[in-house]
Scaffold this motif. Structure first.
Motif, PDB file in Angstrom:
ATOM      1  N   TRP A  61       0.837  -1.207   0.000  1.00 51.37           N
ATOM      2  CA  TRP A  61       0.000   0.000   0.000  1.00 51.37           C
ATOM      3  C   TRP A  61       0.872   1.257   0.000  1.00 51.37           C
ATOM      4  O   TRP A  61       0.661   2.184  -0.778  1.00 51.37           O
ATOM      5  CB  TRP A  61      -0.894   0.029   1.243  1.00 51.37           C
ATOM      6  N   HIS A  72     -13.954  -3.799   3.217  1.00 54.22           N
ATOM      7  CA  HIS A  72     -12.550  -3.402   3.306  1.00 54.22           C
ATOM      8  C   HIS A  72     -12.226  -2.378   4.402  1.00 54.22           C
ATOM      9  O   HIS A  72     -11.243  -2.560   5.138  1.00 54.22           O
ATOM     10  CB  HIS A  72     -12.050  -2.885   1.958  1.00 54.22           C
ATOM     11  N   GLU A 126      -7.876  -7.293   1.271  1.00 56.95           N
ATOM     12  CA  GLU A 126      -6.893  -7.003   0.216  1.00 56.95           C
ATOM     13  C   GLU A 126      -6.181  -8.276  -0.233  1.00 56.95           C
ATOM     14  O   GLU A 126      -5.985  -8.505  -1.439  1.00 56.95           O
ATOM     15  CB  GLU A 126      -5.863  -5.991   0.726  1.00 56.95           C
ATOM     16  N   GLU A 150      -6.822  -9.477  -4.330  1.00 58.79           N
ATOM     17  CA  GLU A 150      -5.803  -9.495  -5.376  1.00 58.79           C
ATOM     18  C   GLU A 150      -5.645 -10.873  -6.023  1.00 58.79           C
ATOM     19  O   GLU A 150      -5.042 -11.006  -7.073  1.00 58.79           O
ATOM     20  CB  GLU A 150      -4.455  -9.015  -4.826  1.00 58.79           C
ATOM     21  N   LEU A 172      -5.325  -2.577  -6.736  1.00 59.04           N
ATOM     22  CA  LEU A 172      -5.422  -2.739  -5.291  1.00 59.04           C
ATOM     23  C   LEU A 172      -6.837  -2.452  -4.806  1.00 59.04           C
ATOM     24  O   LEU A 172      -7.505  -1.531  -5.292  1.00 59.04           O
ATOM     25  CB  LEU A 172      -4.443  -1.800  -4.587  1.00 59.04           C
TER      26      LEU A 172
END
Length: 885
Positions: A23, A686, A694, A698, A706
């Motif tokens: 991130w 989220h 996350e 992905e 993302l």
């Protein structure tokens, strides 16, 4: 497609650090600049933790709540900025360093100011690195490129500018006033930095003899040692008992000094003896009385808390505690002591070192607060700031309407040094934005800077705009100020929240933020505030190590109801852990079953698909509503119920029909829809569980980029289908009733039951049930399902079945095929007897007037609900037993 493997066990340690780095390196924490002026950014400046502190669970709560709304607004596509930073924490940091020096056998005085500050910067750097790591472990999505420190160059410039501006506007003055003094820290404190604790003490009754020898007056005090600084004795002017004494003179015991008897309305006739000693230098109320009557002011203490040369020689150099003992002994010996009484009273303590505070006469710098407070009150009344929950408006209003001037000077070395220089030649003061080399009044070079520093809160009250570059017109200041929200605990409404609003209005002309979310404090299960002394605190990083950051964040949000403190222990965090596990396991099951499947474009939807999109749509609306109004527990509950119940327990189970069919096209269609719903569900959840969502997102074959920057689900009118919702609600009611009966009859999942469903005449959902019998059989564990609308007198309950009555239908479950009827009848009879006894005890309790009148209302209501539930259970058991007869 190939099957995608998630690890069998949910292990947050295996991915949380990796994902946080991902991130951070991607720039996801940094906002995109608004494309046009109408696009309002969402901005929070972090309440800066003390740089020498370790983050405790209270910080964990505060950080978690900010992170949730920051992630939410970022995903909504708003330019979103969360500014991190730390506070230099003058008193606390200096204490830490002085303790280290003492352990090394030296002191700050021996080192000198410059060397001492070098040592303090080293300690700051060590602790800052620890705090940075802690914030990262908690998942704080702050913009590290904009991190600030209250002693950095930019903030120091802002502090000096504000000090000088206040001086120029006559809102700053210096004078001898009574202040709260911590003899251990060696500094003045503001009223807000004094914590009052209920303490056991004594009320001492003492005789003060009349100067003319005709008798004495009796008074009571909790601090007999301060009588050495008395300059009067006071009575209420309307107290008939003492009117004849007004104007007389008494002799001060031990000091042998004559002092007057005065009349002042401050004295309460009914408190103690109705006579009080007046010590202007050592009591705030006495200070006010002294000013009204022009009394002498005698300070009897030194800065280190010992008695000074203003007292008789015997007591000089004693601590307050030693002096109290000696004074009481001497009063007794001289015949002045009458008696003492045990009492409990509030005693002020230093908020940093817990030393008992002494009112102390000292020369200090003060800010005139009333003009600033009036602007802050007006802004609140206009609605420029909004409190969540609204009850804290009363606290805000009360404090501002009764505000006292703020003592801002501190007798420390660590902090912003006061930008005032005193001229030895003319005696005047120069206050300047840049360091002067000579007096502004007479030009003399014989000037010396004030040795004191400013109160830590003096830099903190500028935090929302100084962190963005003010007083310079920086791009950040122009783009992101005013900020949007402040998230903080209620214990610093006075310290910080109100002062930031005052500073924002005074120096920028705007309130510094619109939304003020005040969360509760963390307490243990006994309701006690978490503290080191009680040993009931929880380390947030230990919790992260054991349960994962997501589990900690979700649990805190789930328990954070507006206006309430949070009662938690270590076991509480199993809630978040179980939910994170549920998300992991459900996703793992879906990804494991992708082998051989292909994605299809615009797949048609079955009724169950339409239903889940509708549930997702409703959850998105509820989540948006909750998070825009800071109802964290409502958001967490919505996410939990949607994902666990609607998605996992109903939808994922329902899709097994398609997956078990022999039709590859149907399997591909169902897989495509299922993956789409899962991806959107992860976007929905989220903000509350960022790491696990996350990690899964992905890996999905239908996602790109993302999750942290993906679009948050929004409510869509075209996803609402009331007909399908009604039909599926009917199906759920039927299935739940059968599942409940199976459970009560202890029928194992592998045993299928035979069910007859009798529909009422004109029942609207009959065709839906006919079309979805396979789904009903799958979800309720039904082997054979018969549907009829036969009615009338000729219909009777099938033998060996138990009847269930729902909305528009009856379901007859053939229990005799799957369970031991004799055993069940005995079990239900025993349960019924137990419930009837329980009902009788509840009815007796509620019939007792003493209980209903005296017990808390919520307890009485709780007992009524228990009675209603017991009544429903007995009615159900009675029907079961009748059917089995």
């Amino acid at each position: 497609m190939k099957a995608i493997e998630l690890e069998k066990a949910y292990d947050p340690k295996s991915f949380e650090d990796r994902i946080y780095s991902q991130w951070k390196e991607s720039g996801a924490f940094q906002p995109e600049k608004p494309k046009d002026p109408s696009e309002k950014p969402y901005v929070i400046v972090i309440p800066p933790p003390n740089v020498t502190g370790m983050l405790h669970l209270g910080h964990g709560l505060n950080i978690s709540l900010q992170d949730i709304v920051i992630r939410f607004h970022r995903m909504r596509g708003e330019p979103t900025l969360w500014v991190p930073g730390t506070d230099h924490a003058g008193i606390a940091t200096q204490n830490v360093v002085e303790k280290k020096l003492k352990a090394r056998g030296t002191s700050r005085r021996e080192l000198g100011r410059e060397k001492f500050l070098e040592e303090t910067w080293k300690v700051k750097q060590e602790h800052h690195e620890i705090i940075t790591r802690q914030l990262s472990r908690l998942g704080a999505s702050v913009d590290w490129s904009r991190e600030r420190f209250t002693l950095d160059e930019g903030l120091s410039r802002a502090v000096r500018d504000v000090f000088v501006t206040l001086y120029e506007r006559d809102l700053l003055y210096k004078g001898n006033y009574l202040v709260n003094w911590c003899s251990s820290c060696g500094t003045a404190l503001s009223d807000d930095e004094v914590e009052h604790e209920e303490t056991s003490g004594k009320m001492y009754h003492i005789r003060y003899p009349y100067e003319d020898g005709t008798g004495f007056v009796e008074l009571a005090t909790t601090r007999p040692e301060t009588l050495l600084g008395d300059t009067a004795v006071a009575v209420n002017p309307d107290d008939e008992r003492y009117k004849h004494l007004i104007g007389k003179t008494v002799i001060l015991p031990l000091a042998n000094r004559p002092i007057p008897v005065i009349a002042d309305a401050y004295v309460e006739k009914d408190f103690g003896t109705g006579v009080v000693k007046i010590t202007p230098a050592h009591d705030p109320n006495d200070w006010d009385v002294g000013k009204r009557h022009d009394l002498p002011v005698i300070n009897i203490l030194t800065p280190d808390g010992r008695l000074n040369d203003s007292v008789p020689e015997k007591y000089r150099g004693m601590t307050v505690k030693e002096a109290r003992k000696a004074v009481l002994e001497d009063l007794t010996e001289a015949g002045f002591f009458i008696k003492d009484e045990d009492i409990t009273h509030a005693v002020g303590h230093c908020y940093r070192c817990n030393t008992v505070i002494e009112p102390f006469l000292s020369e200090q710098w003060f800010v005139r607060m009333k003009p600033l407070a009036e602007k802050a009150l007006a802004a609140w009344r206009k609605g420029d700031v909004i409190f969540y929950p609204k009850k804290w408006e009363n606290t805000y209003q009360h404090w501002l309407e009764n505000i006292r001037d703020w003592c801002i000077s501190r007798q420390l070395w660590w902090g912003h040094r006061i930008p005032a220089w005193y001229c030895e030649t003319c005696g005047k003061t120069t206050v300047a934005r840049e360091n002067p080399d000579r007096c502004a009044h007479c030009g003399s070079a014989q000037i010396e800077q004030d040795p004191d520093v400013l109160d830590t809160w003096f830099s903190s009250w500028l935090w929302p705009f100084s962190t963005l570059g003010w007083p310079e017109e920086t791009d950040d200041y122009k783009t992101y100020y005013p900020t949007t929200a402040l998230v903080t605990a209620y214990d610093i409404i006075f310290f910080w929240v109100s002062r930031m609003i005052m500073a924002g209005l005074e120096f920028t002309g705007q309130v510094p933020f619109r939304d003020i979310y005040i969360h509760g404090l963390l307490r243990d299960k006994q309701g006690r505030k978490m503290s080191k002394s009680l040993g009931n605190g929880l380390d947030p990083l230990e919790l992260v190590d054991e349960y994962g950051a997501d589990s900690v964040k979700f649990t805190l949000a789930f328990m954070c109801a507006q206006g309430q403190d949070l009662l938690v222990d270590k076991e509480s965090f199993k809630l978040g852990s179980k939910f994170a596990n549920k998300i992991w396991n459900a996703s793992r099951y879906i990804l494991m079953n992708l082998e051989g499947r292909n994605m299809t474009e615009n797949p048609p939807l079955l009724p169950v698909d339409t239903w889940i999109y509708g549930r997702l749509n409703g959850a998105a609306r509820a989540m948006n509503d909750a998070l825009t109004s800071y109802r964290y527990n409502d958001a967490a509950l919505t996410a939990y119920e949607y994902f666990w119940n609607d998605f996992c327990d109903w939808y994922v189970e329902a899709t097994k029909l398609s997956m078990r069919s022999g039709d590859d096209a149907e399997k591909d269609r169902a897989t495509t829809v299922l993956l789409d719903v899962l991806a959107e569900s992860l976007r929905l959840i989220h903000p509350l569980l960022p790491f696990v969502t996350e990690e899964i997102y992905e890996k999905l074959p239908n996602t790109k980029g993302l999750l942290i920057t993906a679009r948050y689900p929004e409510y869509r009118e075209d996803r609402t289908n009331p007909r399908i919702d009604g039909e599926f609600s009917f199906l759920q009611e039927l299935i739940r009733m059968i599942r409940t009966l199976r459970s009560e009859c202890t029928i194992t999942p592998d045993k299928k039951v035979r069910v007859l469903i009798r529909l009422s005449g004109g029942f609207a959902h009959g065709k839906f049930l006919q079309d979805n019998t396979d789904l009903a059989k799958l979800l309720a564990g039904i082997g054979e399902l018969e549907i009829t609308d036969a009615g009338g007198e000729g219909f009777s309950r099938p033998e060996g079945s138990i009847g269930l009555v729902g909305n528009g239908f009856e379901a007859f479950v053939y229990i005799a095929d799957a369970a031991d009827m004799v055993f069940l009848k005995q079990k239900f009879t025993k349960d019924l007897e137990k419930d009837r006894k329980f009902m009788t005890s509840l009815q007796s309790k509620l019939a007792n007037g003493n209980f209903t009148r005296n017990a808390p209302a919520e307890l009485v209501e709780g007992e009524k609900r228990k009675l209603e539930d017991a009544l429903k259970r007995t009615e159900k058991l009675e029907s079961y037993i009748r059917d089995m007869a």
